[in-house]
Design an enzyme around this catalytic site. Sequence first.
Site, PDB file in Angstrom:
ATOM      1  N   LEU A   1       0.853  -1.190   0.000  1.00 41.42           N
ATOM      2  CA  LEU A   1       0.000   0.000   0.000  1.00 41.42           C
ATOM      3  C   LEU A   1       0.888   1.239   0.000  1.00 41.42           C
ATOM      4  CD1 LEU A   1      -2.642  -0.975   2.733  1.00 41.42           C
ATOM      5  CD2 LEU A   1      -3.068  -0.767   0.279  1.00 41.42           C
ATOM      6  N   HIS A   2       0.599   2.163  -0.906  1.00 39.28           N
ATOM      7  CA  HIS A   2       1.404   3.388  -0.911  1.00 39.28           C
ATOM      8  C   HIS A   2       0.653   4.627  -1.387  1.00 39.28           C
ATOM      9  CE1 HIS A   2       1.620   2.526  -5.219  1.00 39.28           C
ATOM     10  NE2 HIS A   2       2.055   3.753  -5.393  1.00 39.28           N
ATOM     11  N   ARG A   3      -0.547   4.456  -1.965  1.00 36.96           N
ATOM     12  CA  ARG A   3      -1.249   5.620  -2.507  1.00 36.96           C
ATOM     13  C   ARG A   3      -1.736   6.528  -1.381  1.00 36.96           C
ATOM     14  NH1 ARG A   3      -1.354   5.627  -7.686  1.00 36.96           N
ATOM     15  NH2 ARG A   3      -1.027   3.645  -8.766  1.00 36.96           N
TER      16      ARG A   3
ATOM     17  N   ASP B   1      -2.338  -1.539  -4.044  1.00 40.91           N
ATOM     18  CA  ASP B   1      -2.925  -0.379  -4.727  1.00 40.91           C
ATOM     19  C   ASP B   1      -1.976   0.106  -5.824  1.00 40.91           C
ATOM     20  OD1 ASP B   1      -0.936   0.871  -3.257  1.00 40.91           O
ATOM     21  OD2 ASP B   1      -2.281   2.050  -2.012  1.00 40.91           O
TER      22      ASP B   1
END
Length: 362
Positions: free
Chosen positions: A208-210, A282
Amino acid sequence: MNIDLIAGARPNFIKIAPLIDAIEQSKNNGFDIDYRLIHTGQHYDKNMSIRFFEQLNIPEPHINLGAGGGTQAEQAGAIMRGYEKVLLNKSTDLCVVVGDVNSTMACAIVARKMGVKVAHVEGGIRSGDMTMPEEINRIVTDSITNYFFTTTKLAGENLKKAGVNENAIFFVGNTMIDTLMKFKSSFRKPIFWDKLNLENQNYFLLTLHRPSNVDNENSLNNYLVEILKNTSDYPVIFPVHPRTKNTLNKIGFSNKRLFLTEPMGYLEFNYLTMNSKAVITDSGGITEETTLMGVPCLTLRDNTERPETVDIGTNELIGTNPEQLKLALTKILNSTWKKGGIPEKWDGNTAQRIVEILLKLG
């Protein structure tokens, strides 16, 4: 022909590596082509940058702009100032940008203003989501690009609808797949594999990074709660992006089945991907890799710029409501996930096709 190859972030390195190989091969075969590798410094952490150069056998960059971090505007501005100085000192025949990061847009703008033509590898992909910084980067870059190398026919149709002449569009495939196919036999266990008693398909992989998913503490917490609640007793391996780490530290989330790791090298991460029960992410690029490897992929977004991974591949859009994860994860646990296929021209020969076209364009 002299070409500037622009790379600034992890996805760029993966996409640029096969282009370097194809250019070197053409040079060795007597063709008049050479390149200058320019690292913008957008990703400067060892795990996000240097390790990828080492593992993918990418040569030392000819120039490192050292842009570093900062806000979107600060980073793009530093890249633009740096690349302008490079071109003022010695220009080039063509600037090749890849993907949709700040480096892509910034260097494309500078090149065109300096009278240098631009080729965009992965041109034409669209999510339709203007809240994504990457979507803005794509649109701006494509609005001033001279030559477009597309991963799918749909990307070409997007460009035609935007008024691009079809003679400037070349459907070539996906250079990220070139890299994956070349290095697949070299994937290797991460150092914690044996310690955690990991085996093929006995764990989930999470990335997850957004900003929309990880900047808000409640949002990230809710995702983790739902994932752990609906993955039975399987371990969840979570390589933590620097952006995500900041929020995780604030919420102090922990669970005995959640294993946090530092960002990993290409070979280790894809070993995890290839052997996982499923990937929850994501990221756009990871959905391409899971599609080629036939690994189920759950994307925590409402849209994707890579619809072929859903229509043809193993990916599904789960949305941004954590509660929607339950049904999808139940399919994984019940082994009823779709099989998926591989999109056209994702065959490992994309970079060679690109270089052959560049030689003809002269």
